[in-house]
Scaffold this motif. Sequence first.
Motif, PDB file in Angstrom:
ATOM      1  N   TRP A 282       1.373  45.421 -20.568  1.00 28.33           N
ATOM      2  CA  TRP A 282       0.558  44.295 -20.118  1.00 28.33           C
ATOM      3  C   TRP A 282      -0.322  43.775 -21.248  1.00 28.33           C
ATOM      4  CZ3 TRP A 282       1.703  41.661 -15.964  1.00 28.33           C
ATOM      5  CH2 TRP A 282       2.339  42.285 -14.892  1.00 28.33           C
TER       6      TRP A 282
ATOM      7  N   SER B 278      -0.285  40.056 -22.915  1.00 27.78           N
ATOM      8  CA  SER B 278      -1.543  39.298 -22.929  1.00 27.78           C
ATOM      9  C   SER B 278      -1.920  38.810 -24.320  1.00 27.78           C
ATOM     10  CB  SER B 278      -2.677  40.168 -22.377  1.00 27.78           C
ATOM     11  OG  SER B 278      -2.452  40.501 -21.023  1.00 27.78           O
TER      12      SER B 278
ATOM     13  N   HIS C  25       7.090  38.655 -15.738  1.00 26.80           N
ATOM     14  CA  HIS C  25       5.812  38.009 -15.417  1.00 26.80           C
ATOM     15  C   HIS C  25       5.150  37.410 -16.655  1.00 26.80           C
ATOM     16  CE1 HIS C  25       5.612  39.168 -11.224  1.00 26.80           C
ATOM     17  NE2 HIS C  25       5.870  40.418 -11.544  1.00 26.80           N
ATOM     18  N   THR C  26       5.165  38.141 -17.769  1.00 24.83           N
ATOM     19  CA  THR C  26       4.396  37.718 -18.938  1.00 24.83           C
ATOM     20  C   THR C  26       5.168  36.790 -19.864  1.00 24.83           C
ATOM     21  OG1 THR C  26       5.099  39.601 -20.308  1.00 24.83           O
ATOM     22  CG2 THR C  26       3.161  39.922 -18.897  1.00 24.83           C
TER      23      THR C  26
ATOM     24  N   HIS D 245      -0.630  41.970 -11.590  1.00 27.93           N
ATOM     25  CA  HIS D 245      -1.431  43.025 -12.226  1.00 27.93           C
ATOM     26  C   HIS D 245      -2.902  42.638 -12.091  1.00 27.93           C
ATOM     27  CE1 HIS D 245      -2.654  46.239 -14.781  1.00 27.93           C
ATOM     28  NE2 HIS D 245      -2.797  45.519 -15.895  1.00 27.93           N
TER      29      HIS D 245
ATOM     30  N   TRP E 204      -3.883  41.100 -15.720  1.00 25.30           N
ATOM     31  CA  TRP E 204      -3.145  39.946 -16.236  1.00 25.30           C
ATOM     32  C   TRP E 204      -3.857  38.680 -15.798  1.00 25.30           C
ATOM     33  CZ3 TRP E 204       0.057  38.014 -19.537  1.00 25.30           C
ATOM     34  CH2 TRP E 204       0.827  36.886 -19.252  1.00 25.30           C
TER      35      TRP E 204
END
Length: 309
Positions: free
Chosen positions: A24, A28, A80-81, A189, A221
């Motif tokens: 994560w 980020s 997701h990221t 998250h 996140w």
Amino acid sequence: MPAGPAAAGEALEVVEYTDPLCPWAWGSEPVLRRLRRALAGRARHRRVFGLLFEDEDDPAPDPAAETAWYAARLDGIATHTGAPRAAELRWVAASSVPSSLAAAAAELQGEQVAERVLRRLRETVFVLGEPADTPARVRAALRGVPGLDLDRLCADADGPAARARIARDRAETRRPVPEVVGLRADGPHPGAAKETEDGHRYALPTLVFHGPAGRRAVPGWRPLPAYLAAAEAVCPGLRAAVPEPSVPSAGELLDRYRSLTVQDLPGGGGARPSGAVEVPTANGPLYLHPGEAAGSLLLAGRDPSPVRG
């Protein structure tokens, strides 16, 4: 809430709880890079390495099954990221300690070197698929980092000051502020503090903003506006006092950071940086500065062809 530790010095302190091998935190990075640029000259940033993987963790009874399970988890997080992920994860990191010691030691050689070292360490997991989880793997990963004295870093990382720093970081990460303990929020998250055998630790990444008007925690996140809102809340008028910085070009970002994902580019996917060396991954390309690409582990056995503008 009482003012945090930045009140007597810089108006704003941003404390980032992270780990070099955290997926994560890797995802980020583009947002946190933008945050640092937005707050340049107006905030003091401090990283705390929380040790996602600890030396005392019991080895998996079936390493292959654990690796397959964790690779699937990384795939889900990358969905997701949008961050790159390795086509094959070779093993699950045995420990975050060697990479955390190296990242901490790199700070003694300046902010720019420290940023490049941390980036290289993250790339061993999420691009190469071979986590830098031993001192030898750390050293191999960091060969050729521009401006880095590798022998000094390895000596510093093995010294008592770095080990004391990481012990303090570990302890601080396991004293989360109350507002993230038992947190309930939407999202893939949301960042609630993780339960441990003796309490809780911050979810990674978590940023805590300290200023004259108090403290705000932004866990998990999160988009850039959430971080900027926290900075404004603890330092009212902060963003209005200084004009917004101009948006760097793809080339300027490549010169500064030496390694970019698609999410790092202007607009989160604009024009590719001309002259960059493209490294394919299972979730989009990574772009390396030609000087960074020379001798990189990420390009072993590959044709380092530059991207044409």
